[in-house]
Design an enzyme around this catalytic site. Structure first.
Site, PDB file in Angstrom:
ATOM      1  N   ASP A 171       0.693  -0.848   0.335  1.00 48.46           N
ATOM      2  CA  ASP A 171       0.249   0.068   0.072  1.00 48.46           C
ATOM      3  C   ASP A 171       0.798   1.130   0.199  1.00 48.46           C
ATOM      4  O   ASP A 171       1.370   1.511   0.999  1.00 48.46           O
ATOM      5  CB  ASP A 171      -0.805  -0.246   1.201  1.00 48.46           C
ATOM      6  CG  ASP A 171      -2.066   0.471   1.412  1.00 48.46           C
ATOM      7  OD1 ASP A 171      -2.184   2.073   0.551  1.00 48.46           O
ATOM      8  OD2 ASP A 171      -3.049   0.742   0.887  1.00 48.46           O
TER       9      ASP A 171
ATOM     10  N   CYS B 214      -5.478   4.961  -4.120  1.00 46.60           N
ATOM     11  CA  CYS B 214      -5.920   2.923  -3.605  1.00 46.60           C
ATOM     12  C   CYS B 214      -6.322   2.316  -3.811  1.00 46.60           C
ATOM     13  O   CYS B 214      -6.472   1.948  -4.521  1.00 46.60           O
ATOM     14  CB  CYS B 214      -5.804   3.132  -1.790  1.00 46.60           C
ATOM     15  SG  CYS B 214      -4.242   3.773  -0.949  1.00 46.60           S
TER      16      CYS B 214
ATOM     17  N   ASP C  22      -0.455  -0.901  -5.057  1.00 48.38           N
ATOM     18  CA  ASP C  22      -2.026   0.182  -5.382  1.00 48.38           C
ATOM     19  C   ASP C  22      -1.268   1.082  -6.402  1.00 48.38           C
ATOM     20  O   ASP C  22      -1.932   1.401  -6.876  1.00 48.38           O
ATOM     21  CB  ASP C  22      -2.742  -0.200  -4.638  1.00 48.38           C
ATOM     22  CG  ASP C  22      -2.274   0.892  -3.234  1.00 48.38           C
ATOM     23  OD1 ASP C  22      -0.883   1.108  -3.473  1.00 48.38           O
ATOM     24  OD2 ASP C  22      -3.189   1.449  -2.598  1.00 48.38           O
TER      25      ASP C  22
END
Ligand SMILES: *[C@@H]1O[C@H](CO)[C@@H](O)[C@H](O)[C@H]1NC(C)=O
Ligand SMILES: *[C@@H]1O[C@H](CO)[C@@H](O)[C@H](O)[C@H]1NC(C)=O
Ligand SMILES: *[C@@H]1O[C@H](CO)[C@@H](O)[C@H](O)[C@H]1NC(C)=O
Ligand SMILES: *[C@@H]1O[C@H](CO)[C@@H](O)[C@H](O)[C@H]1NC(C)=O
Ligand SMILES: *[C@@H]1O[C@H](CO)[C@@H](O)[C@H](O)[C@H]1NC(C)=O
Length: 585
Positions: free
Chosen positions: A48, A84, A328
């Site tokens: 992430d 995200c 992401d």
């Protein structure tokens, strides 16, 4: 050509009948059977906010050894929206965000509820894989705004097993809430990444006991900022990522790489970025601390990678499993004077880590043709032998040596489009973010952008909702510091810059609202006779008048979501055989 599913099942059935005696453990290795015998498994590790450009991968030795050295590194892999939830939805649908209309992390324009209301929960990767005979599992962060209040309304579809992290505590590295299968959410008492690692290993154990191939999605939160709710504010406080205690003192001397665009003396970028004041010395000190916390938090992910590979090896699954490692979106820390965050079209935010190992993937290779997150669903389909869907906006990534060779000259690997809507959030507990605490938001962060990369060019072009334009020549300006858009007297690629801009503008006009093959073959929209397939061909002076006639991209408003009516002309001209032109349609 993908083989038909029926023949695959037949092959699989015969194979299993033969392999029965050797048991599940030997299945992938059974002598006399090529890897074609059983469809491959997939392990998809998605971090992430992990950067490529700030060298985070250099601090992950297991990842380098087990995935990088044993597979291929895609150094020009891009997300197509640098935030995200929209990026994850593009990953799991194979579509650009303007075609998913999940464009934000929270409702009304994004988040899990928008994913559901747009119908994607009935039509996305795990469902398609299950339909093709895969068992599917997922652990970690799924989508933003997937929370303790909506997790069962409805449940995410398509999974055989899930251990999801839940909002509102997704980004708590400790004591976050997990929700498994159809059970009630439970507050955990461990370190988030370690718990996700355990869940992932359990899934491998479960999956190896089945005759079916599997997909396992593993999505730790590192190195995302830690967040905590702020009373009276809809925006949480973003503080430093929290490493596991065992990693808390690592890399005491690591600092954000001081590239040319790190806190520069001269402002750079466009829109709100161009107005940022230079960071002072205490702010820069903080950025280095924040950076170290990111690297430290990734150490548990590096251990997770080793655990997963070891477990696959233990069950004899490694040779028939593709392992993807990516993030992401990317991240910036101090570039263009920005405090920590993402969501910009600049290289740090859009060019993300991507490594793949698996059957026939060359080992220890690095490739530089363009690939993107919108290619992922198509890639998995291709590897699983599932016919590609018409509505995919991407293409299977080249994963074998010969496909990689072909990709070098494939005009479909020349460009990637990147888009964004809404605001930009400043992360980290840095004084500047707000007088009242972290969480300042900048508006006017809506834009359409693209990268165009060929043998003799490496360009970035953007149009913001403020109608500012940027053109960077990354061959000479890798840090995107000198905007050539206004340098009308300059030459680029042997032509007046205005001629280059006219081509880029037309290309972006196609890409900014393209659907399916228009997104991979945009020059065919402009040149239906297929005589132009790349920027270099389009630059032929014989097309100067044609490109001069195209409508220019412009926005009429900075919207928070996808409203095509605010995004200027939707259609341009196509070059016709007689040297004339008419509208695309
Ligand atoms: C996974 O779910 C699919 C769809 O519900 C089902 O057909 C399949 O049998 C399940 N696999 C296992 C191992 O339960
Ligand atoms: C986790 O929760 C427990 C019990 O509420 C608490 O004692 C502990 O301090 C928490 N840990 C962290 C790191 O917040
Ligand atoms: C840097 O700026 C912050 C506020 O933005 C301020 O609190 C701090 O004192 C400044 N540091 C220096 C060294 O000027
Ligand atoms: C957005 O840009 C316009 C000018 O194009 C400016 O007037 C406005 O203040 C900006 N809004 C924000 C929130 O920055
Ligand atoms: C995208 O979603 C928003 C919010 O639901 C909606 O208002 C907008 O019309 C949608 N855009 C398109 C092109 O469907």
């Amino acid at each position: 050509m993908p083989r038909s599913i029926a023949s695959l099942f037949l092959t699989l059935g015969l194979f299993l009948a033969n392999a029965g005696a050797s048991g599940a453990q030997g299945a992938a290795h059974a002598p006399g059977h090529s890897q074609e015998s059983k469809r491959p498994n997939f392990v998809f590790i998605l971090t992430d906010d992990q950067d490529l450009h700030l060298n985070s991968l250099d601090y992950m030795p297991n990842l380098q050894r087990l995935i990088g050295d044993e597979g291929t590194v895609f150094e020009r892999h891009f997300c197509t929206i640098a935030v995200c939830c929209p990026s994850r939805v593009s990953l799991m649908t194979g579509k650009l965000a303007h075609n998913t209309n999940v464009t934000d992390v929270t409702p009304p324009y994004g988040g899990y509820p928008k994913f559901v209301s747009e119908g994607h929960n009935d039509n996305y990767l795990p469902i398609w894989l299950q339909d093709a005979g895969y068992n599917t599992y997922y652990t970690g962060k799924f989508l933003n705004s997937h929370s303790t209040s909506n997790y069962n309304n409805p449940y995410p579809k398509g999974w055989n097993g899930t251990d999801f992290l839940m909002d509102p505590s997704t980004y708590s590295y400790w004591n976050s809430t997990f929700q498994s299968n159809h059970d009630a959410p439970v507050v955990s008492d461990g370190y988030s990444t370690d718990l996700i690692s355990n869940y992932a290993l359990n899934f491998i154990e479960k999956a190896q006991g089945s005759d079916k191939p599997f997909f396992i999605g593993i999505a730790p939160i590192a190195p995302h900022a830690q967040t905590a709710a702020v009373e009276g504010s809809s925006i949480p406080a973003f503080t430093d990522p929290v490493p596991a205690a065992r990693h808390a003192n690592k890399f005491p001397n690591a600092k954000v790489p001081r590239g040319e665009n790190f806190n520069p003396d001269t402002p750079s970028g466009a829109s709100w970025v161009l107005d940022l004041p230079q960071l002072n010395s205490s702010e820069v000190t903080y950025l280095d601390e924040y950076y170290r916390r990111r690297l430290q938090s990734l150490q548990a992910v590096d251990e997770l990678v080793e655990g997963v590979v070891t477990k696959l090896e233990h069950y004899g699954l490694l040779d028939n499993t593709y392992i993807f490692y990516t993030s992401d979106n990317g991240y910036h820390v101090g570039q263009h004077r920005m405090v920590p965050g993402k969501g910009c079209p600049y290289e740090e935010d859009i060019n993300v880590p991507m490594m793949v190992r698996g059957p026939r993937v060359p080992k220890g290779r690095t490739v530089d043709f363009v690939t993107s997150h919108t290619d992922i669903a198509a890639t998995l389909f291709d590897l699983a032998g599932i016919p590609l869907r018409e509505d995919f906006d991407g293409l299977p990534m080249p994963l074998t040596s010969s496909e990689m060779q072909d990709a070098k000259d494939d005009p479909r690997r020349e460009h990637v489009s990147v888009e964004y809507w809404g605001t930009n959030l400043q992360e980290g507990s840095i004084g500047r973010t707000s007088p009242t605490g972290p969480g300042v938001v900048y508006g006017n962060n809506t834009y359409k952008a693209m990268r165009v990369i060929g043998d003799s060019y490496n360009l970035f072009y953007s149009v913001w909702c403020t109608n500012e334009h940027e053109l960077y020549d990354l061959t000479n300006d890798p840090y995107q510091m000198r905007n050539l858009f206004t340098k009308s007297k300059s030459k680029l690629l042997g032509r007046d810059i205005k001629q280059v801009i006219s081509r880029l503008d037309a290309l972006l006009l196609v890409l900014k609202s393209c659907k399916s093959s228009e997104c991979t073959l945009p020059w065919q929209v402009l040149h239906p006779d297929k005589k132009v397939t790349s920027l270099s061909e389009a630059l032929n002076p014989k097309y100067d008048a044609f490109y001069a006639a195209q409508p220019d991209i412009s926005f009429s408003a900075c919207e928070l979501g996808y409203f095509p009516e605010s995004e200027g002309p939707q259609e341009g001209y196509a070059y016709r055989q007689n040297g004339d032109w008419s509208y695309w349609a």
